[in-house]
Design a protein around this motif. Structure first.
Motif, PDB file in Angstrom:
ATOM      1  N   GLY A   1       0.820  -1.208   0.000  1.00  0.00           N
ATOM      2  CA  GLY A   1       0.000   0.000   0.000  1.00  0.00           C
ATOM      3  C   GLY A   1       0.852   1.254   0.000  1.00  0.00           C
ATOM      4  O   GLY A   1       0.558   2.237  -0.697  1.00  0.00           O
ATOM      5  N   GLY A   2       1.944   1.214   0.777  1.00  0.00           N
ATOM      6  CA  GLY A   2       2.868   2.349   0.767  1.00  0.00           C
ATOM      7  C   GLY A   2       3.508   2.540  -0.597  1.00  0.00           C
ATOM      8  O   GLY A   2       3.714   3.676  -1.054  1.00  0.00           O
ATOM      9  N   MET A   3       3.799   1.426  -1.272  1.00  0.00           N
ATOM     10  CA  MET A   3       4.377   1.510  -2.610  1.00  0.00           C
ATOM     11  C   MET A   3       3.371   2.085  -3.605  1.00  0.00           C
ATOM     12  O   MET A   3       3.740   2.860  -4.498  1.00  0.00           O
ATOM     13  N   ALA A   4       2.094   1.734  -3.461  1.00  0.00           N
ATOM     14  CA  ALA A   4       1.060   2.289  -4.339  1.00  0.00           C
ATOM     15  C   ALA A   4       0.945   3.801  -4.144  1.00  0.00           C
ATOM     16  O   ALA A   4       0.821   4.560  -5.117  1.00  0.00           O
ATOM     17  N   ILE A   5       0.996   4.242  -2.891  1.00  0.00           N
ATOM     18  CA  ILE A   5       0.939   5.687  -2.612  1.00  0.00           C
ATOM     19  C   ILE A   5       2.155   6.387  -3.208  1.00  0.00           C
ATOM     20  O   ILE A   5       2.036   7.472  -3.802  1.00  0.00           O
ATOM     21  N   ALA A   6       3.326   5.763  -3.052  1.00  0.00           N
ATOM     22  CA  ALA A   6       4.546   6.357  -3.610  1.00  0.00           C
ATOM     23  C   ALA A   6       4.459   6.465  -5.127  1.00  0.00           C
ATOM     24  O   ALA A   6       4.903   7.459  -5.721  1.00  0.00           O
ATOM     25  N   ASN A   7       3.891   5.441  -5.777  1.00  0.00           N
ATOM     26  CA  ASN A   7       3.689   5.510  -7.229  1.00  0.00           C
ATOM     27  C   ASN A   7       2.773   6.666  -7.595  1.00  0.00           C
ATOM     28  O   ASN A   7       3.004   7.383  -8.577  1.00  0.00           O
ATOM     29  N   ALA A   8       1.719   6.837  -6.802  1.00  0.00           N
ATOM     30  CA  ALA A   8       0.753   7.902  -7.088  1.00  0.00           C
ATOM     31  C   ALA A   8       1.360   9.284  -6.923  1.00  0.00           C
ATOM     32  O   ALA A   8       0.921  10.247  -7.576  1.00  0.00           O
ATOM     33  N   THR A   9       2.386   9.416  -6.066  1.00  0.00           N
ATOM     34  CA  THR A   9       2.993  10.739  -5.867  1.00  0.00           C
ATOM     35  C   THR A   9       3.717  11.234  -7.117  1.00  0.00           C
ATOM     36  O   THR A   9       3.990  12.435  -7.236  1.00  0.00           O
ATOM     37  N   PHE A  10       4.014  10.338  -8.047  1.00  0.00           N
ATOM     38  CA  PHE A  10       4.615  10.777  -9.306  1.00  0.00           C
ATOM     39  C   PHE A  10       3.664  11.682 -10.091  1.00  0.00           C
ATOM     40  O   PHE A  10       4.089  12.413 -10.993  1.00  0.00           O
ATOM     41  N   ILE A  11       2.390  11.597  -9.770  1.00  0.00           N
ATOM     42  CA  ILE A  11       1.407  12.446 -10.453  1.00  0.00           C
ATOM     43  C   ILE A  11       1.590  13.916 -10.053  1.00  0.00           C
ATOM     44  O   ILE A  11       1.283  14.823 -10.837  1.00  0.00           O
ATOM     45  N   ILE A  12       2.090  14.158  -8.845  1.00  0.00           N
ATOM     46  CA  ILE A  12       2.220  15.534  -8.347  1.00  0.00           C
ATOM     47  C   ILE A  12       3.011  16.421  -9.308  1.00  0.00           C
ATOM     48  O   ILE A  12       2.553  17.516  -9.660  1.00  0.00           O
ATOM     49  N   PRO A  13       4.207  16.013  -9.768  1.00  0.00           N
ATOM     50  CA  PRO A  13       4.932  16.873 -10.711  1.00  0.00           C
ATOM     51  C   PRO A  13       4.197  17.092 -12.038  1.00  0.00           C
ATOM     52  O   PRO A  13       4.377  18.126 -12.680  1.00  0.00           O
ATOM     53  N   THR A  14       3.368  16.110 -12.445  1.00  0.00           N
ATOM     54  CA  THR A  14       2.641  16.288 -13.711  1.00  0.00           C
ATOM     55  C   THR A  14       1.561  17.353 -13.596  1.00  0.00           C
ATOM     56  O   THR A  14       1.035  17.813 -14.611  1.00  0.00           O
ATOM     57  N   LEU A  15       1.225  17.739 -12.369  1.00  0.00           N
ATOM     58  CA  LEU A  15       0.219  18.783 -12.144  1.00  0.00           C
ATOM     59  C   LEU A  15       0.841  20.174 -12.078  1.00  0.00           C
ATOM     60  O   LEU A  15       0.139  21.155 -11.842  1.00  0.00           O
ATOM     61  N   GLY A  16       2.149  20.230 -12.279  1.00  0.00           N
ATOM     62  CA  GLY A  16       2.821  21.524 -12.297  1.00  0.00           C
ATOM     63  C   GLY A  16       3.727  21.789 -11.114  1.00  0.00           C
ATOM     64  O   GLY A  16       4.458  22.787 -11.101  1.00  0.00           O
ATOM     65  N   TRP A  17       3.713  20.926 -10.123  1.00  0.00           N
ATOM     66  CA  TRP A  17       4.581  21.086  -8.959  1.00  0.00           C
ATOM     67  C   TRP A  17       5.929  20.449  -9.281  1.00  0.00           C
ATOM     68  O   TRP A  17       6.189  19.296  -8.945  1.00  0.00           O
ATOM     69  N   THR A  18       6.783  21.208  -9.928  1.00  0.00           N
ATOM     70  CA  THR A  18       8.019  20.643 -10.468  1.00  0.00           C
ATOM     71  C   THR A  18       9.280  21.257  -9.866  1.00  0.00           C
ATOM     72  O   THR A  18      10.340  21.214 -10.483  1.00  0.00           O
ATOM     73  N   SER A  19       9.183  21.820  -8.679  1.00  0.00           N
ATOM     74  CA  SER A  19      10.381  22.374  -8.052  1.00  0.00           C
ATOM     75  C   SER A  19      11.339  21.243  -7.697  1.00  0.00           C
ATOM     76  O   SER A  19      10.924  20.087  -7.499  1.00  0.00           O
ATOM     77  N   ILE A  20      12.603  21.549  -7.634  1.00  0.00           N
ATOM     78  CA  ILE A  20      13.627  20.542  -7.358  1.00  0.00           C
ATOM     79  C   ILE A  20      13.387  19.819  -6.028  1.00  0.00           C
ATOM     80  O   ILE A  20      13.491  18.588  -5.963  1.00  0.00           O
ATOM     81  N   PRO A  21      13.048  20.534  -4.933  1.00  0.00           N
ATOM     82  CA  PRO A  21      12.790  19.817  -3.671  1.00  0.00           C
ATOM     83  C   PRO A  21      11.661  18.793  -3.789  1.00  0.00           C
ATOM     84  O   PRO A  21      11.745  17.696  -3.217  1.00  0.00           O
ATOM     85  N   ILE A  22      10.601  19.127  -4.512  1.00  0.00           N
ATOM     86  CA  ILE A  22       9.492  18.192  -4.683  1.00  0.00           C
ATOM     87  C   ILE A  22       9.935  16.973  -5.479  1.00  0.00           C
ATOM     88  O   ILE A  22       9.580  15.837  -5.155  1.00  0.00           O
ATOM     89  N   LEU A  23      10.729  17.192  -6.520  1.00  0.00           N
ATOM     90  CA  LEU A  23      11.220  16.070  -7.316  1.00  0.00           C
ATOM     91  C   LEU A  23      12.098  15.151  -6.472  1.00  0.00           C
ATOM     92  O   LEU A  23      12.038  13.920  -6.601  1.00  0.00           O
ATOM     93  N   TYR A  24      12.899  15.737  -5.606  1.00  0.00           N
ATOM     94  CA  TYR A  24      13.717  14.931  -4.696  1.00  0.00           C
ATOM     95  C   TYR A  24      12.834  14.104  -3.762  1.00  0.00           C
ATOM     96  O   TYR A  24      13.062  12.907  -3.562  1.00  0.00           O
ATOM     97  N   LEU A  25      11.834  14.745  -3.171  1.00  0.00           N
ATOM     98  CA  LEU A  25      10.958  14.059  -2.223  1.00  0.00           C
ATOM     99  C   LEU A  25      10.195  12.921  -2.890  1.00  0.00           C
ATOM    100  O   LEU A  25      10.057  11.830  -2.321  1.00  0.00           O
TER     101      LEU A  25
END
Length: 230
Positions: free
Chosen positions: A119-143
């Protein structure tokens, strides 16, 4: 320095020597591997459902991991930046995650670990969607990258543990390698189609499918396996 540290187990051979196991010692020293041994693995009771998990459990993760790299390229990041994000930072987090996963397997047990850490891995996979929504700062990409590798490494531990459980004593190395190969087949298939998926429905859709596949494998584990089977 590195050579010295790695030589410690050799120098202190007695301290690292395992106690003899009479049960294991009573078996023949070698078992000849042939097609019969191979086929017997697939005809064992209830092994089919575990093979299904091996094929599916990491497929979604492979799609997300494969497509995140070209996504970073499309964002205009340099090779050095991508190497730091997906390499040093991510794998450092994964190193820590593997230790955490080991402790959690002991606490939660096989089945609950596969479900919880999956379940944690599924959530982590879903977080890849965040940068596709425009949140592309370097700290976010690292996280996002570090969180994914941390969750992935944790989820691998219970899967590898059950793989060892499913390995027959006389052919443990063969059985374990065979199961690793099945994981590789599923991952290779997912990696091969990931580019087509992203091209058809975009990165966002590919990352959503990756998380869905992980959730599907969790449902299979929760619905199909008994607690005493894993």
């Amino acid at each position: 320095m590195r050579l010295t540290l790695l030589s410690l187990p050799v120098v202190n051979e007695r301290g690292f020597r395992e106690a003899p196991d009479e049960k294991i010692a009573s078996y023949p020293p070698r078992t000849q591997l042939n097609w019969k041994v191979f086929l017997q693995f697939f005809t064992r009771p209830k092994i089919g459902r575990w093979i299904l998990v091996l094929l599916v459990y990491m497929m979604g993760t492979t799609i997300a991991n494969t497509m995140f790299r070209p996504f970073l390229v499309d964002l205009g990041l340099s090779l050095a930046q991508i190497g730091l994000i997906n390499g040093i930072a991510a794998f450092s987090a994964g190193f820590v995650g593997s230790f955490v996963g080991g402790f959690l397997v002991k606490i939660l047990g096989r089945k609950r670990s596969l479900i919880t850490l999956g379940g944690g891995m599924a959530i982590a996979n879903a977080t890849f969607i965040i940068p596709t929504l425009g949140w592309t700062s370097i700290p976010i990409l690292y996280l996002v990258s570090m969180g994914f590798q941390f969750a992935y490494s944790m989820a691998c531990i219970p899967m590898y543990t059950v793989m060892m459980d499913k390995s027959r004593l006389l052919t443990a190395g063969f059985d374990y390698t065979l199961q690793i190969s099945l994981v590789f087949v599923g991952s290779l298939t997912a990696g091969a189609i990931s580019g087509f998926i992203a091209n058809a429905i975009g990165y966002q859709g590919a990352f959503l499918i990756s998380a869905t596949l992980v959730l599907l494998s969790i449902v299979i584990i929760a619905r199909v396996f008994d607690n005493d089977e894993l």
